[in-house]
Design a protein around this motif. Sequence first.
Motif, PDB file in Angstrom:
ATOM      1  N   MET A  43       1.924  -3.655 -18.851  1.00 43.35           N
ATOM      2  CA  MET A  43       1.994  -3.033 -20.166  1.00 43.35           C
ATOM      3  C   MET A  43       2.660  -3.957 -21.180  1.00 43.35           C
ATOM      4  SD  MET A  43       0.364  -0.388 -20.319  1.00 43.35           S
ATOM      5  CE  MET A  43      -0.508   0.646 -19.142  1.00 43.35           C
ATOM      6  N   LEU A  66       5.846  10.634  -1.477  1.00 44.91           N
ATOM      7  CA  LEU A  66       5.940  11.498  -0.300  1.00 44.91           C
ATOM      8  C   LEU A  66       7.283  12.203  -0.203  1.00 44.91           C
ATOM      9  CD1 LEU A  66       4.159   9.505   2.556  1.00 44.91           C
ATOM     10  CD2 LEU A  66       3.400  11.561   1.375  1.00 44.91           C
ATOM     11  N   MET A 111     -10.457  -6.863  -2.930  1.00 46.59           N
ATOM     12  CA  MET A 111     -10.982  -7.893  -3.815  1.00 46.59           C
ATOM     13  C   MET A 111     -10.117  -9.146  -3.719  1.00 46.59           C
ATOM     14  SD  MET A 111     -11.736  -5.599  -7.228  1.00 46.59           S
ATOM     15  CE  MET A 111     -10.104  -6.100  -7.652  1.00 46.59           C
ATOM     16  N   SER A 112      -8.818  -8.926  -3.747  1.00 45.16           N
ATOM     17  CA  SER A 112      -7.902 -10.058  -3.731  1.00 45.16           C
ATOM     18  C   SER A 112      -8.069 -10.895  -2.478  1.00 45.16           C
ATOM     19  CB  SER A 112      -6.462  -9.561  -3.810  1.00 45.16           C
ATOM     20  OG  SER A 112      -6.308  -8.735  -4.942  1.00 45.16           O
ATOM     21  N   LEU A 129      -1.691   5.229 -10.430  1.00 48.71           N
ATOM     22  CA  LEU A 129      -0.456   5.384  -9.687  1.00 48.71           C
ATOM     23  C   LEU A 129      -0.652   6.278  -8.481  1.00 48.71           C
ATOM     24  CD1 LEU A 129       1.972   5.780 -12.636  1.00 48.71           C
ATOM     25  CD2 LEU A 129       1.371   3.779 -11.302  1.00 48.71           C
ATOM     26  N   LEU A 178       0.820  -1.199   0.000  1.00 52.76           N
ATOM     27  CA  LEU A 178       0.000   0.000   0.000  1.00 52.76           C
ATOM     28  C   LEU A 178       0.854   1.249   0.000  1.00 52.76           C
ATOM     29  CD1 LEU A 178      -2.663  -1.109   2.538  1.00 52.76           C
ATOM     30  CD2 LEU A 178      -2.693  -1.138   0.056  1.00 52.76           C
ATOM     31  N   LYS A 196       2.579  -2.190 -13.003  1.00 51.83           N
ATOM     32  CA  LYS A 196       2.110  -1.480 -14.187  1.00 51.83           C
ATOM     33  C   LYS A 196       3.027  -1.761 -15.378  1.00 51.83           C
ATOM     34  CE  LYS A 196       0.650   2.898 -15.893  1.00 51.83           C
ATOM     35  NZ  LYS A 196       1.177   4.251 -15.994  1.00 51.83           N
ATOM     36  N   PHE A 212      -1.385 -12.025  -3.177  1.00 59.17           N
ATOM     37  CA  PHE A 212      -1.046 -11.254  -1.991  1.00 59.17           C
ATOM     38  C   PHE A 212      -0.941 -12.261  -0.844  1.00 59.17           C
ATOM     39  CE2 PHE A 212      -3.463  -7.491  -3.645  1.00 59.17           C
ATOM     40  CZ  PHE A 212      -2.575  -6.503  -3.304  1.00 59.17           C
ATOM     41  N   ILE A 249      -5.624   0.697  -5.611  1.00 62.73           N
ATOM     42  CA  ILE A 249      -4.792  -0.308  -4.970  1.00 62.73           C
ATOM     43  C   ILE A 249      -5.532  -0.941  -3.802  1.00 62.73           C
ATOM     44  CG2 ILE A 249      -2.546  -0.763  -3.945  1.00 62.73           C
ATOM     45  CD1 ILE A 249      -2.616   0.569  -6.750  1.00 62.73           C
ATOM     46  N   ASN A 250      -6.126  -0.098  -3.001  1.00 65.76           N
ATOM     47  CA  ASN A 250      -6.834  -0.627  -1.836  1.00 65.76           C
ATOM     48  C   ASN A 250      -8.028  -1.472  -2.245  1.00 65.76           C
ATOM     49  OD1 ASN A 250      -5.363   0.338   0.450  1.00 65.76           O
ATOM     50  ND2 ASN A 250      -5.979   2.391  -0.149  1.00 65.76           N
ATOM     51  N   GLU A 272      -4.215  18.394  -9.475  1.00 57.55           N
ATOM     52  CA  GLU A 272      -3.939  19.615  -8.727  1.00 57.55           C
ATOM     53  C   GLU A 272      -4.215  20.878  -9.524  1.00 57.55           C
ATOM     54  OE1 GLU A 272      -0.242  18.262  -5.843  1.00 57.55           O
ATOM     55  OE2 GLU A 272      -0.427  20.338  -6.496  1.00 57.55           O
ATOM     56  N   PRO A 309      -2.896   9.163   0.966  1.00 58.44           N
ATOM     57  CA  PRO A 309      -1.788   9.261   1.926  1.00 58.44           C
ATOM     58  C   PRO A 309      -1.214  10.671   2.013  1.00 58.44           C
ATOM     59  CG  PRO A 309      -1.514   7.347   0.546  1.00 58.44           C
ATOM     60  CD  PRO A 309      -2.690   8.080  -0.007  1.00 58.44           C
ATOM     61  N   LEU A 310      -1.132  11.342   0.883  1.00 55.94           N
ATOM     62  CA  LEU A 310      -0.550  12.682   0.910  1.00 55.94           C
ATOM     63  C   LEU A 310      -1.388  13.658   1.720  1.00 55.94           C
ATOM     64  CD1 LEU A 310       0.832  13.248  -2.705  1.00 55.94           C
ATOM     65  CD2 LEU A 310       2.090  12.919  -0.583  1.00 55.94           C
ATOM     66  N   MET A 328      -8.301  -3.121  -5.016  1.00 52.54           N
ATOM     67  CA  MET A 328      -7.753  -4.380  -5.542  1.00 52.54           C
ATOM     68  C   MET A 328      -7.362  -5.302  -4.392  1.00 52.54           C
ATOM     69  SD  MET A 328      -7.156  -4.422  -9.068  1.00 52.54           S
ATOM     70  CE  MET A 328      -5.646  -5.293  -9.378  1.00 52.54           C
ATOM     71  N   LYS A 329      -6.781  -4.691  -3.381  1.00 54.25           N
ATOM     72  CA  LYS A 329      -6.351  -5.515  -2.271  1.00 54.25           C
ATOM     73  C   LYS A 329      -7.554  -6.173  -1.595  1.00 54.25           C
ATOM     74  CE  LYS A 329      -3.567  -5.565   1.791  1.00 54.25           C
ATOM     75  NZ  LYS A 329      -3.478  -4.832   3.054  1.00 54.25           N
ATOM     76  N   ALA A 360      -4.650   5.746 -16.847  1.00 48.00           N
ATOM     77  CA  ALA A 360      -3.649   4.946 -16.157  1.00 48.00           C
ATOM     78  C   ALA A 360      -2.940   5.718 -15.044  1.00 48.00           C
ATOM     79  CB  ALA A 360      -2.626   4.415 -17.150  1.00 48.00           C
ATOM     80  N   ASP A 361      -2.762   7.003 -15.227  1.00 51.97           N
ATOM     81  CA  ASP A 361      -2.030   7.763 -14.221  1.00 51.97           C
ATOM     82  C   ASP A 361      -2.771   7.805 -12.896  1.00 51.97           C
ATOM     83  OD1 ASP A 361       0.189   8.242 -15.614  1.00 51.97           O
ATOM     84  OD2 ASP A 361      -0.483  10.147 -16.449  1.00 51.97           O
ATOM     85  N   TYR A 383      -0.094  14.795   4.899  1.00 54.75           N
ATOM     86  CA  TYR A 383       1.187  15.495   4.836  1.00 54.75           C
ATOM     87  C   TYR A 383       1.070  16.901   4.283  1.00 54.75           C
ATOM     88  CZ  TYR A 383       3.551  11.176   5.949  1.00 54.75           C
ATOM     89  OH  TYR A 383       3.994  10.054   6.588  1.00 54.75           O
ATOM     90  N   ILE A 418       3.399  -1.103  -7.220  1.00 49.26           N
ATOM     91  CA  ILE A 418       2.394  -0.670  -8.184  1.00 49.26           C
ATOM     92  C   ILE A 418       3.036  -0.345  -9.519  1.00 49.26           C
ATOM     93  CG2 ILE A 418       0.504   0.930  -8.563  1.00 49.26           C
ATOM     94  CD1 ILE A 418       0.428  -0.750  -5.982  1.00 49.26           C
ATOM     95  N   ASN A 419       4.111   0.398  -9.453  1.00 47.05           N
ATOM     96  CA  ASN A 419       4.768   0.777 -10.698  1.00 47.05           C
ATOM     97  C   ASN A 419       5.341  -0.435 -11.408  1.00 47.05           C
ATOM     98  OD1 ASN A 419       4.425   3.634 -10.867  1.00 47.05           O
ATOM     99  ND2 ASN A 419       5.753   3.802  -9.084  1.00 47.05           N
ATOM    100  N   TYR A 459      -2.023 -12.570  -9.748  1.00 46.51           N
ATOM    101  CA  TYR A 459      -1.044 -12.339  -8.703  1.00 46.51           C
ATOM    102  C   TYR A 459      -1.547 -12.895  -7.391  1.00 46.51           C
ATOM    103  CZ  TYR A 459      -4.502  -8.802  -7.816  1.00 46.51           C
ATOM    104  OH  TYR A 459      -5.694  -8.177  -7.587  1.00 46.51           O
TER     105      TYR A 459
END
Lengths: 333, 333
Positions: free
Chosen positions: A89, A280, B87-88, B75, A75, A85, A102, B81-82, B228, B279-280, B84-85, B71-72, B283, A81-82, A100
């Motif tokens: 691709m 971060l 679901m997995s 990332l 996480l 990805k 986990f 991601i969460n 942003e 997460p950001l 997917m996690k 796709a961006d 911060y 993740i990258n 995959y």
Amino acid sequence: MKVTIKDVAKEANVATSTVSRVLSNSPKISEKTKENVHEAIKKLNYKPNAIARSLANNKTRILGVVLPEDADDILNNPFFINAMKGMSMYAQKKNYYITYTFSKTQQIERKHLKDIINSNLVDGVILLRVSEDDKNTAYLRSIDFPFVVVGRPDNPEEVLWVNNDNISAMYNVVEKLIKKGHRKIGFVGAIENLNMSKDRFIGYKNALFDNKISYDESIVVHKDEFIENEGQSACNELLQNKDITAIVTTDDLIAFGIMKELKLKNIDNISIVGFNNTPLSAYQNPPLATVDINAYELGYSAAKLLINNLEGKEHAKRHYIVDTEFIERESFI
Amino acid sequence: MKVTIKDVAKEANVATSTVSRVLSNSPKISEKTKENVHEAIKKLNYKPNAIARSLANNKTRILGVVLPEDADDILNNPFFINAMKGMSMYAQKKNYYITYTFSKTQQIERKHLKDIINSNLVDGVILLRVSEDDKNTAYLRSIDFPFVVVGRPDNPEEVLWVNNDNISAMYNVVEKLIKKGHRKIGFVGAIENLNMSKDRFIGYKNALFDNKISYDESIVVHKDEFIENEGQSACNELLQNKDITAIVTTDDLIAFGIMKELKLKNIDNISIVGFNNTPLSAYQNPPLATVDINAYELGYSAAKLLINNLEGKEHAKRHYIVDTEFIERESFI
DNA sequence: TTGTATGCGTTATCAA
DNA sequence: TTGATAACGCATACAA
């Protein structure tokens, strides 16, 4: 009803084998029947059944990715993740799918690995982490199953792998610091038995040696986990040594912890460098200098390596080295 | 050589069908032969071939996940991601595998969706984004293929879905602001045609209405992307309106842009609330108040919903609503 | 260049 | 309760 190869054969007035040959673009087939069959395919909107195909030729075109046991990493660590990805691709480009696993513990990870292989679901496997005396690679080698590791395996000649040159990546960081005038450069790493950890440590020592700076064990700390807390405590250990002017780390999270601790102590004249260029890092105060390991490219190359070798490409490469990039930011003073 | 069901049958002196029955725990099989077969299985270390199984019963136990075209997003947005996690985790528990498609454009996304279905590789599909007049759901419905969407589909009765209650999530945020004394509360959203966007906007308006604050179109901005930059420009639009005291957004990234712009303008008396608890957000400076949508749980429930329905569980639920949580931080003033 | 027959490893149907 | 065999949809060795 699902339309099958038989329906196409009937429609085109040929044998199923002929249809199959057209599908696989077999050379010895007349233009005429080829067209003929293609027409029938289009007319019926026929799509080959991937499962039946897999059964017949014992290949699934599915790749299995084993995500490391520490689920939380995944996480917070965009590396995975990258990398995923990048793999995706390349895989998609070559008409492969990816699945995959986990896992919460190493034990379960092993079980998942065995399950996915024994069930014949995947043609090959990608491991995203490799440690000294790695059980997974040992297992895969013992059953002679195709796989590639991201990282440096113990026996590089016998295994397919992609990796950064971690030795020189860290070497370059330390040398940059030395060029800036630093002489007392601390080192903080974690999970010492990862080959990646070892390499970065070697790079650190080599740079010192080549620049005739004596290695000082008292400013080297090896921690257990890649988390902020470890960075904080490591920082305190290092500060016993008053004249330290810079600290390199093997992971941004560790560097975060160090910066936090330095801030608490109101120290702002120590140069800090992280590793992995996590999102971060740019948001730290000051922004953290770090090393981008190009996870996307690592993943991409890993998939490429695996697929090329699965398809028996002649002279297929057996490993790739992916460039790293030093990201200079304000913490680099 | 791979050991097959035939080898087991031979070893146990029974027919392959008997072995198959033992494997599927058929009730009408004597304890004795059951033991007998199990012994042979263990002795030969037999593992059923998942592909052959799939072909025979037309089920693969693989779920397909369609990651949205941008796709961006994937990332920078831990939502995926969460999810997917989540679901997995459920899928693994139920012995399902997951595969997925990344796509750069909507067009390719459609192609991937069709490919994965037509090739018979997956038993069902999970969509992680749904828009108004959604082509993917329309397609899946037209061919009557099992799927669930994360989000609110146009025709909620006819589709399996899991979702937050976005209306009340945003309603609560706005009401909290009102309780703090705010009256001029700006709204910034993006991708207006996502049902999620619509719902959050509705929540905003409802809260105003219920609190007898008149809706002011001049402090509402709908942007094109969750980035942003859009937040920054939206901020400038809103600041035309001098007396604004708070801004709610439908995504943290937008909120980040707004905060950036406010800082440039040296404004620090406007309350900002994001969405998604990236997460950001913790911060930011000041840390951004936001709404956690519990992506893990959304994913988990989605897999649960799909699998339950695939397995024809009686009275299987047809949707889940997952709780959201307001995360109060310093930007909430 | 094309067709026939068989195998891939299971499950399911039908008989026994 | 068990066995024989067809079927799943495709690929391929062998024949023609």
